[in-house]
Motif scaffolding. Structure first.
Motif, PDB file in Angstrom:
ATOM      1  N   THR A 124      -0.581   6.806   6.194  1.00 36.19           N
ATOM      2  CA  THR A 124      -0.916   7.652   5.042  1.00 36.19           C
ATOM      3  C   THR A 124      -0.947   6.844   3.750  1.00 36.19           C
ATOM      4  OG1 THR A 124       0.120   9.533   6.136  1.00 36.19           O
ATOM      5  CG2 THR A 124      -0.251   9.731   3.771  1.00 36.19           C
ATOM      6  N   ILE A 125       0.075   6.018   3.535  1.00 37.01           N
ATOM      7  CA  ILE A 125       0.137   5.195   2.312  1.00 37.01           C
ATOM      8  C   ILE A 125      -1.045   4.229   2.250  1.00 37.01           C
ATOM      9  CG2 ILE A 125       1.458   3.366   1.164  1.00 37.01           C
ATOM     10  CD1 ILE A 125       3.997   4.870   2.141  1.00 37.01           C
ATOM     11  N   LEU A 126      -1.347   3.575   3.361  1.00 34.16           N
ATOM     12  CA  LEU A 126      -2.468   2.625   3.368  1.00 34.16           C
ATOM     13  C   LEU A 126      -3.804   3.335   3.155  1.00 34.16           C
ATOM     14  CD1 LEU A 126      -1.412   0.161   6.190  1.00 34.16           C
ATOM     15  CD2 LEU A 126      -1.531  -0.301   3.743  1.00 34.16           C
ATOM     16  N   THR A 127      -3.952   4.525   3.697  1.00 31.50           N
ATOM     17  CA  THR A 127      -5.183   5.293   3.491  1.00 31.50           C
ATOM     18  C   THR A 127      -5.320   5.685   2.018  1.00 31.50           C
ATOM     19  OG1 THR A 127      -5.046   6.149   5.736  1.00 31.50           O
ATOM     20  CG2 THR A 127      -6.494   7.313   4.219  1.00 31.50           C
ATOM     21  N   ILE A 128      -4.229   6.116   1.415  1.00 33.29           N
ATOM     22  CA  ILE A 128      -4.257   6.480  -0.005  1.00 33.29           C
ATOM     23  C   ILE A 128      -4.603   5.264  -0.867  1.00 33.29           C
ATOM     24  CG2 ILE A 128      -2.799   7.212  -1.951  1.00 33.29           C
ATOM     25  CD1 ILE A 128      -1.379   9.100   0.074  1.00 33.29           C
ATOM     26  N   LEU A 129      -3.987   4.113  -0.553  1.00 35.27           N
ATOM     27  CA  LEU A 129      -4.301   2.897  -1.305  1.00 35.27           C
ATOM     28  C   LEU A 129      -5.756   2.475  -1.122  1.00 35.27           C
ATOM     29  CD1 LEU A 129      -1.057   0.801  -0.758  1.00 35.27           C
ATOM     30  CD2 LEU A 129      -1.897   1.731  -2.925  1.00 35.27           C
ATOM     31  N   THR A 130      -6.264   2.619   0.094  1.00 35.90           N
ATOM     32  CA  THR A 130      -7.667   2.273   0.356  1.00 35.90           C
ATOM     33  C   THR A 130      -8.593   3.150  -0.473  1.00 35.90           C
ATOM     34  OG1 THR A 130      -7.115   1.628   2.622  1.00 35.90           O
ATOM     35  CG2 THR A 130      -9.426   2.076   2.158  1.00 35.90           C
ATOM     36  N   VAL A 131      -8.357   4.435  -0.472  1.00 36.62           N
ATOM     37  CA  VAL A 131      -9.192   5.363  -1.243  1.00 36.62           C
ATOM     38  C   VAL A 131      -9.048   5.097  -2.746  1.00 36.62           C
ATOM     39  CG1 VAL A 131      -9.533   7.801  -1.830  1.00 36.62           C
ATOM     40  CG2 VAL A 131      -9.212   7.122   0.549  1.00 36.62           C
ATOM     41  N   PHE A 132      -7.808   4.844  -3.188  1.00 34.62           N
ATOM     42  CA  PHE A 132      -7.567   4.572  -4.611  1.00 34.62           C
ATOM     43  C   PHE A 132      -8.367   3.360  -5.080  1.00 34.62           C
ATOM     44  CE2 PHE A 132      -5.080   2.223  -7.800  1.00 34.62           C
ATOM     45  CZ  PHE A 132      -5.124   3.137  -8.840  1.00 34.62           C
TER      46      PHE A 132
END
Length: 146
Positions: free
Chosen positions: A11-19
Motif C-alpha cells: 500500500t505504501i509503495l503504491t501510494i508513493l508510486t502514484v504520488f
C-alpha cells in the motif's frame, strides 16, 4: 502479522508510486513502481509455495508405546483442526473431514499379518497433509517431554 506487513508495504509503495507519478517525477515513480511490483510477485510466489507445501500429502513412520497414545494424538488433532470423525479399524485409524480422508494411520504388520510390536512399541505409518503431520510431530514431542 506477516500478511499485514506485506499489505502495508504494498500500500505504501503504491501510494508513493502514484504520488511521484502525479508530481511528474518519472525516475522515482518507476523506482517505487518496480519495488511494488517485485513485492507483489514475491508475495504471490510465497503464497503458492506455502499452499502447495502445506497441502501436499506426506508420510511419517513413528512408534508409540501403546495404541491409546496414537488415538489420543489423532483425537487432539481432530478437535484442533475441526475434523469430523475418527474411524477405528483393526489395523489403524482414519480421520475424515466431511467425506474426505485426511489422516490415514496404519499399524505396520509383520510377515504373519500381526501388528508389529518392536520392544513394546507399535510402529505406525501416518499419511496426511504436511500441516497435519507437523502438528502431530509437535504433539509427539510434547508427549516425549512428559
Amino acid at each position: 502479522m506477516v500478511k499485514k506487513i506485506t499489505l502495508s508495504t504494498i500500500t505504501i509503495l503504491t501510494i508513493l508510486t502514484v504520488f511521484f507519478l502525479i508530481q511528474n517525477n518519472v525516475k522515482y515513480s518507476l523506482t517505487f513502481g518496480f519495488l511494488d511490483l517485485t513485492i507483489i510477485v514475491f508475495a504471490i510466489l510465497v503464497w503458492f509455495n506455502d499452499k502447495y507445501y502445506n497441502e501436499q500429502i506426506s508420510e511419517r513412520i513413528v512408534s508409540f508405546p501403546n495404541k491409546e497414545m496414537i488415538k489420543d494424538i489423532l483425537q487432539k488433532q481432530s478437535n484442533m483442526l475441526r475434523f469430523d470423525r475418527i474411524e477405528e479399524l483393526s489395523d489403524g485409524f482414519r480421520v475424515y473431514k466431511g467425506k474426505e480422508l485426511v489422516i490415514d494411520a496404519v499399524f505396520e504388520k509383520d510377515e504373519n499379518g500381526n501388528i508389529l510390536n518392536v520392544g513394546g512399541r507399535y510402529v505406525v505409518k501416518i499419511k496426511a497433509p504436511e500441516y497435519v503431520l507437523h502438528n502431530i510431530d509437535n504433539e509427539i514431542w510434547s508427549h516425549i517431554g512428559k
